[in-house]
Design a protein around this motif. Structure first.
Motif, PDB file in Angstrom:
ATOM      1  N   GLU A   5     -11.542   0.665   3.702  1.00  0.00           N
ATOM      2  CA  GLU A   5      -9.937   0.980   4.141  1.00  0.00           C
ATOM      3  C   GLU A   5      -9.435   1.803   2.957  1.00  0.00           C
ATOM      4  N   ARG A   7      -5.739   3.751   1.658  1.00  0.00           N
ATOM      5  CA  ARG A   7      -4.174   3.840   1.981  1.00  0.00           C
ATOM      6  C   ARG A   7      -3.634   4.985   0.902  1.00  0.00           C
ATOM      7  N   GLU A   8      -2.637   5.588   1.760  1.00  0.00           N
ATOM      8  CA  GLU A   8      -1.791   6.437   0.808  1.00  0.00           C
ATOM      9  C   GLU A   8      -0.409   5.574   0.410  1.00  0.00           C
ATOM     10  N   ILE A  33     -11.173  -8.974   2.165  1.00  0.00           N
ATOM     11  CA  ILE A  33     -11.022  -7.653   2.652  1.00  0.00           C
ATOM     12  C   ILE A  33     -12.184  -6.886   2.513  1.00  0.00           C
ATOM     13  N   GLY A 213      -8.261   4.247   7.950  1.00  0.00           N
ATOM     14  CA  GLY A 213      -7.059   4.521   7.339  1.00  0.00           C
ATOM     15  C   GLY A 213      -6.330   5.473   7.882  1.00  0.00           C
ATOM     16  N   PRO A 214      -5.188   5.988   7.236  1.00  0.00           N
ATOM     17  CA  PRO A 214      -4.559   5.254   6.246  1.00  0.00           C
ATOM     18  C   PRO A 214      -3.983   3.985   6.965  1.00  0.00           C
ATOM     19  N   VAL A 215      -4.271   2.792   6.094  1.00  0.00           N
ATOM     20  CA  VAL A 215      -3.922   1.530   6.849  1.00  0.00           C
ATOM     21  C   VAL A 215      -2.535   1.238   6.630  1.00  0.00           C
ATOM     22  N   ILE A 216      -1.729   1.844   5.387  1.00  0.00           N
ATOM     23  CA  ILE A 216      -0.279   1.310   5.362  1.00  0.00           C
ATOM     24  C   ILE A 216       0.528   1.515   6.303  1.00  0.00           C
ATOM     25  N   PRO A 217       0.980   2.676   6.797  1.00  0.00           N
ATOM     26  CA  PRO A 217       1.908   3.001   7.592  1.00  0.00           C
ATOM     27  C   PRO A 217       1.838   2.238   8.972  1.00  0.00           C
ATOM     28  N   ALA A 218       0.609   1.960   9.322  1.00  0.00           N
ATOM     29  CA  ALA A 218       0.325   1.734  10.786  1.00  0.00           C
ATOM     30  C   ALA A 218       0.860   0.320  11.255  1.00  0.00           C
ATOM     31  N   GLU A 219       0.968  -0.694  10.594  1.00  0.00           N
ATOM     32  CA  GLU A 219       1.367  -1.938  11.093  1.00  0.00           C
ATOM     33  C   GLU A 219       2.557  -2.703  10.881  1.00  0.00           C
ATOM     34  N   GLN A 220       3.566  -1.902  10.426  1.00  0.00           N
ATOM     35  CA  GLN A 220       4.811  -2.634   9.958  1.00  0.00           C
ATOM     36  C   GLN A 220       5.781  -2.878  10.785  1.00  0.00           C
ATOM     37  N   VAL A 221       5.657  -2.444  12.420  1.00  0.00           N
ATOM     38  CA  VAL A 221       6.864  -2.889  13.065  1.00  0.00           C
ATOM     39  C   VAL A 221       6.847  -4.201  13.677  1.00  0.00           C
ATOM     40  N   LYS A 222       8.034  -4.630  14.008  1.00  0.00           N
ATOM     41  CA  LYS A 222       8.167  -6.118  14.608  1.00  0.00           C
ATOM     42  C   LYS A 222       6.931  -6.026  15.852  1.00  0.00           C
TER      43      LYS A 222
END
Lengths: 222, 462
Positions: A5, A7-8, A33, A213-222
């Motif tokens: 994975e 990440r940026e 992980i 990836g990038p895996v960070i911004p993808a999944e932060q929504v409710k």
């Protein structure tokens, strides 16, 4: 195929990145992980490796403080180095048991990743015997310093894209009185994100893994 | 006494430098606890102790470089075991790795588990004794020996100085399995086959924190009579990687941004009529249904054009204005969610947006998104109305500064002009914004812009 994975993380303070790495190393050791590649920038900071010599720091701590540069003792290999805006810092958290149990081969592979990424922008990076890192015409463009614990890696490489090279004047980079350079200085005015893309593609080839990836911004929504 | 040697950290490596001793002579050390650090090239490596005991002597001081397999220290195992306090400590530290009594495993599997643990405990003692006969064993080999309940004296070592390697253990197990083909299989046959590298990583946790999966209790079927008497009150299972990621990112976002939510009621009647008029034709011509979401997305894109601060992000003390309007649409997955991005959403028509939403959602659910399709969003929309929610307070998708939540569109009695009550299609839109960058007045102006576009919808769909 093994999965890595990536990440940026944007601009991250050195201490925060250190904590994140420790956390991920623990999770990696537990197998919680897959392998990770963190790509980020640091605000101005000078770090000294475990085997570094403080005499390679050319400025007094007060001078650094006034210039807005943090200073850290850290647990990676290598001597002293500078990180700052415009430099791509890559921290792979890999379990080398799943690749090769060979730390020297690992360092050579990191060099290969940077050499292949540079080629994307028409630059020819080279290795110099006995001087780990990537060099172009006798000037260093990327530094490497690694820590390994139970075959899980942390720290990694620092690759000058548009780094303000003046900051290196505070130190003797890696304890070598050799000059440094950057992609921009060599006329390749790439954006950090383009360089990230080139690094991720090269990483996938060299380490023979599938990059997710990038895996960070993808999944932060409710 | 156990010898601690300079390990070989790679094929071409012939020597290593001791950079730091993490223990002093006389210090107690646990097996697998970091004992010293070495340096080769630009790599610093922590070396774990091969055994539990007392660090008896250090033979190679910090800063000295020695060939691999040079003895750098000695550990006194027996001394430690004799001291009663140390023995207690060891009992507390070492065996639980194989026998996790602490996790909330129900009482039911206790009996079979204890039975399984007994030979393992015996093997540990054997190992301590046997180690002296066969020389030092790596933590991995010790673990394998324990798992398979093997006597190391029966295995031929082919490693440096006759040490037993992982391959030696695997070869021994393979040979034994061949011999035992006909009679009832030895206990080892029930254990997993020689670990693949992947499985090995998962199965080699640090002694302190064994994941429950490693020593999972045997299937309930084997203990049915007891199981019926005392049904377990909990069930423990590890989170998926995606679940862990989501958890991590949600908390990161809450820690990063100053979340504030504002809620506006929007009369969707005009949009509802428009949608009714074209629904059938869109379905027929394009093969997807027309929902409210592309209308709201289009209105949001126009509002983002008008209020670019909502389309920005924060970098240290700088504000980064994004020239592209890339809207992420949250898609619920079976056990998680993902936010694929519609690039240049402001350049797309309602039909273009609906097509993108349908396509991204379908590929998100079949896990066929490309990396750059979940990346580079500058604003997000989450449509919890599709699950019946009236409104919600979504969490910002970092490093963005705002997210729009869409509630269900429902018919409701509304007081309209002339104090009459009329039946209208109504929807609550909520905006969570980062108060570090956006103040309430601006957030509400932005929402009023969206409201105005939707309530006065004039653009043709086809």
């Amino acid at each position: 195929m093994r999965v890595c994975e990536w990440r940026e993380l944007g601009r991250v303070r050195y201490g925060d990145a250190l904590r994140l790495q420790r956390e991920l190393v623990e999770k990696r050791k537990q197998g919680a992980i897959p392998d990770q590649l963190l790509l980020l920038e640091h605000p101005h900071v000078i770090t000294l490796g475990r085997n570094g010599r403080l005499q390679n720091l050319l400025a007094a701590p007060e001078v650094l403080e006034r210039a807005g540069i943090e200073f850290f003792h850290t647990d990676r290999g290598g001597d002293i180095t500078y990180h700052g805006p415009g430099q791509v810092v890559g921290y792979p958290i890999l379990d080398l048991r799943e690749w090769r149990r060979d730390v020297v081969a690992y360092v050579r592979a990191l060099e290969q990743v940077i050499i292949e990424a540079l080629a994307q922008f028409g630059l020819r990076g080279e290795r110099v015997e006995g001087r780990t890192g990537v060099w172009i015409d006798g000037r260093k463009i990327a530094a490497i310093g690694v820590h390994v614990s139970r075959w899980v890696t942390s720290h990694g490489f620092a690759f000058n894209v548009s780094t303000d090279l003046n900051y290196f004047r505070y130190i003797v980079p890696c304890g070598l009185a050799a000059p440094v350079t950057s992609m921009w200085e060599l006329g390749a005015r790439a954006e950090l994100r383009e360089v990230h893309a080139a690094l991720v593609a090269a990483f996938s080839r060299v380490f023979e893994c599938e990059m997710i990836g990038p895996v960070i911004p993808a999944e932060q929504v409710k | 006494m156990i010898d601690v040697v300079m390990p070989q950290m790679g094929e071409s490596i012939v020597e290593g430098t001791v950079t730091r001793w993490l223990k002093k002579p006389g210090d107690r050390v646990e097996r697998d606890e970091a004992l010293f650090e070495i340096s080769t090239d630009k790599v610093d490596t922590e070396i774990p102790s091969p055994a539990a005991g007392t660090l008896a002597e250090i033979l190679v001081p910090e800063g000295q470089t020695v060939p691999i397999n040079t003895v750098v220290a000695r550990i006194d195992e027996t001394g430690a075991a004799r001291a009663p306090s140390a023995a207690v400590e060891e009992a507390a530290a070492a065996p639980p790795a194989e026998q996790p009594a602490a996790p909330p495993t129900p009482a039911v599997p206790a009996a079979p588990e204890a039975a399984a643990a007994a030979p393992a405990a015996a093997a540990v003692e054997d190992l301590q004794a046997a180690a002296e006969a066969v020389g030092p064993l790596s933590p991995l080999v010790r673990k394998m020996l324990r798992e398979h309940n093997l006597d190391p004296r029966l295995i031929k070592g082919t490693g440096a100085g006759g040490r037993i390697t992982k391959q030696d253990v695997e070869a021994y197990l393979a040979a034994r399995a061949r011999e035992a083909a006909a009679p009832p299989p030895p206990p080892a046959a029930e254990a997993p086959p020689p670990p693949s590298t992947r499985a090995e990583a998962a199965a080699a946790p640090p002694a302190a924190a064994p994941p429950p999966a490693v020593a999972a209790p045997p299937p309930a079927a084997e203990v049915t009579p007891v199981a019926r008497a005392e049904a377990p009150k909990v069930r423990v299972e590890p989170m998926s990687i995606m679940r862990q990621r989501i958890a991590e990112h949600m908390v990161l976002s809450k820690r990063t941004s100053a979340h504030v939510t504002t809620i506006h009621r929007v009369d969707m009647t005009r949009v509802a009529r428009m949608r009714e008029r074209y629904k059938a034709e869109v379905q027929q011509r394009y093969g997807f249904s027309l929902t409210y979401l592309p209308f709201i997305t289009r209105a949001a894109a126009q509002a983002l054009r008008a209020y670019p601060l909502l389309n920005a992000s924060i970098d240290g003390t700088n504000i980064v204005y994004h020239n592209e309007i890339n809207i992420g649409i949250a898609v619920a997955l079976d056990n998680g969610l993902i936010v694929p991005v519609i690039r240049n959403a402001d350049e797309k028509s309602v039909i273009g947006l609906q097509r993108a939403i349908a396509d991204l959602a379908a590929r998100a659910r079949s896990r066929q998104l490309k990396p750059d399709e979940v990346h580079g969003g500058t604003f997000s929309i989450t449509n919890f109305g599709s699950y019946g929610s009236l409104t919600g307070t979504p969490i910002i998708n970092q490093p963005q500064v705002a997210i729009l939540g869409v509630g269900v569109v429902e018919k409701a009695p509304v007081v309209v002009d002339d104090d009459k009550i009329a039946i209208r299609s109504v929807c609550l839109l909520s905006l969570t914004f980062d108060h570090r960058l956006i103040d309430g007045a601006l957030a509400d102006q932005f929402m009023q812009k969206i409201k105005s576009v939707l309530e006065n919808w004039s653009e043709e769909v086809l």
